[in-house]
Design an enzyme around this catalytic site. Structure first.
Site, mmCIF file in Angstrom:
data_model
loop_
_atom_site.group_PDB
_atom_site.id
_atom_site.type_symbol
_atom_site.label_atom_id
_atom_site.label_comp_id
_atom_site.label_asym_id
_atom_site.label_seq_id
_atom_site.Cartn_x
_atom_site.Cartn_y
_atom_site.Cartn_z
ATOM 1 C CG HIS A 118 -2.303 -1.066 1.014
ATOM 2 N ND1 HIS A 118 -3.360 -1.126 1.672
ATOM 3 C CD2 HIS A 118 -2.554 -1.813 0.213
ATOM 4 C CE1 HIS A 118 -4.051 -1.976 1.460
ATOM 5 N NE2 HIS A 118 -3.573 -2.116 0.115
ATOM 6 C CG HIS A 165 2.640 -3.137 6.627
ATOM 7 N ND1 HIS A 165 3.039 -4.246 5.772
ATOM 8 C CD2 HIS A 165 1.736 -2.798 5.810
ATOM 9 C CE1 HIS A 165 1.672 -4.562 4.646
ATOM 10 N NE2 HIS A 165 1.339 -4.039 4.379
#
Length: 261
Positions: A147, A209
């Site tokens: 992303h 993340h």
């Protein structure tokens, strides 16, 4: 690169600050949000990976970006040159193809490979990511943020390509003024997409993340941007420079005369 006269709020957002400054801003944003504001557990709408913005926009973000950029190039080409493909638009089409290759190599090949090569399943006995996910378990590997890569890459490409399309085609004489409104509308759409990608970049930094995975993802977008839009144009410009005649160099005539003896 030529000077662009900024005449609208959309252009202000697209072209200010410079692309380089924006790239550094994205990297700092991802890093600072990750270390200062990160929330591992949250009930926020954006913390749910299955929220509609993520599922229907971010998941197909390169398609959402490439389509209006291609439409912008087609309309500008027809409006200014009378044809979709011409000597001014061909380099831009080639560059968009290169941008698509960058997206594919990083997001579809490299990142998944690294995650599988460095990971293990939550339960023993399932050795591949596909088998692990198929059985409903999680795969734990070094998952570079696709992303952060994708959203950063999209915005850098939008800024560069809208600018280069304008410089290459926007200053020639108009052949079809009726296309001015669709062209302006696509600029507005691209500006809205940039805002959405920046919002989702912030949310990714906030909820998903590790810091290293997000920073690396962002750097993986900035590096090919530097190569494609800064290094390669300078290299091509050097190659395209007319070769200097040896005889025109100071003292060269004397050297050539001695060699001929």
């Amino acid at each position: 690169m030529g000077l662009i006269v900024i005449t609208s709020p959309v252009q202000i957002y697209l072209y200010q600050p410079s692309t380089g400054a924006r790239a550094i801003t994205y990297l700092l944003l991802v890093w600072l949000v990750s270390i200062l504001l990160y929330q591992e557990i949250s009930q926020n709408f954006f913390a749910n990976i299955k929220n509609p913005l993520n599922q229907y926009f971010v998941k197909y973000a390169w398609g959402w970006t490439l389509l209006p950029l291609s439409m912008l190039l087609v309309l500008y080409s027809i409006s200014r040159q009378g044809t979709m493909l011409n000597t001014r638009s061909l380099p831009i089409w080639c560059r968009l193809a290169a941008c698509t290759a960058v997206w594919y190599i990083f997001a579809q090949v490299l990142f998944p490979y690294i995650e599988e090569a460095t990971g293990v399943c939550e339960v023993s006995g399932l050795l591949t990511k596909r088998e692990c996910r198929k059985e409903g378990f999680g795969w734990r590997g070094f998952d570079i943020s696709g992303h952060c890569f994708l959203l950063t890459w999209n915005n850098l490409v939008i800024i560069e390509e809208t600018k280069l399309v304008l410089l290459s085609l926007g200053r020639t004489n108009k052949k079809h003024s009726i296309l001015d409104l669709p062209i302006a509308s696509i600029h507005v759409l691209l500006c809205m997409l940039m805002l959405l990608w920046e919002l989702m970049m912030f949310c990714t930094s906030l909820y998903f993340h590790t810091t290293l995975e997000k920073v690396l993802g962002t750097m993986c977008a900035i590096t090919p941007w530097l190569l494609l839009y800064r290094v390669m144009p300078r290299m091509l410009a050097c190659v395209a420079m007319p070769h200097i005649s040896l005889s025109a160099m100071p003292g060269a005539s004397w050297v050539l005369a001695r060699l001929a003896e």
